[in-house]
Write an enzyme that holds these catalytic residues in place. Structure first.
Site, short mmCIF file in Angstrom:
data_model
loop_
_atom_site.label_atom_id
_atom_site.label_comp_id
_atom_site.label_asym_id
_atom_site.label_seq_id
_atom_site.Cartn_x
_atom_site.Cartn_y
_atom_site.Cartn_z
N GLU A 149 0.83 -1.21 0.00
CA GLU A 149 0.00 0.00 0.00
C GLU A 149 0.86 1.26 0.00
OE1 GLU A 149 -4.02 2.01 1.62
OE2 GLU A 149 -3.65 -0.11 1.92
N ALA A 150 1.95 1.24 0.73
CA ALA A 150 2.84 2.41 0.76
C ALA A 150 3.39 2.72 -0.63
CB ALA A 150 3.98 2.19 1.74
#
Length: 145
Positions: free
Chosen positions: A67-68
């Site tokens: 997600e980052a």
């Protein structure tokens, strides 16, 4: 770390509220950004410190890394006047990792006005795929300060 960052990404970072700047989950997992462009974001994460009880890399740590990286690609493609917010993340864990470092590479697969989707591939130090993720983000106007 900032010497590898594109000017667009530096602008995005400049907008982070100082009150939350030192509370980033990315720091807690040991994320190191290696390459940051709108076409590709690459980062690494140590396995140590991100384990589940059986001594393997935690699937949730894979998800955080994915997600980052994917949300960074989305933010860079949306532009400085927009924000992106993840609304769907899927991860398929292919193999366990017990040590070393995993590397994630995120690339955009769809860049639209309202949504951006990225594919994120995580690999171990031998270059073996350990996780495949897909993140979809919604694009919104940046709120007024």
């Amino acid at each position: 770390m900032t010497e590898h960052l594109s000017e667009d990404f530096r602008e995005q970072l400049a907008g982070i509220n100082p009150a939350v700047a030192d509370q980033q989950l990315n720091d807690k997992i040991g994320l190191e950004l290696v390459e940051v462009t709108a076409e590709r974001v690459v980062g690494t994460m140590p396995v140590a410190g991100n384990l589940q009880p059986y001594g393997l890399l935690h699937g949730g740590a894979n998800a955080v890394l994915a997600e980052a990286l994917g949300s960074t690609v989305a933010a860079l493609n949306a532009g400085a006047d927009k924000i992106t917010l993840g609304f769907e993340l899927s991860c398929t864990h292919h193999r366990g990792v017990r040590g070393g470092v995993v590397t994630g590479t995120a690339v955009p697969v769809h860049v639209g006005r309202g949504t951006i989707t990225t594919e994120i591939v995580l690999t171990d130090e031998q270059g073996r795929r350990t996780c495949t993720a897909r993140l979809s983000c919604i694009v919104r106007d940046r709120p007024k300060a």
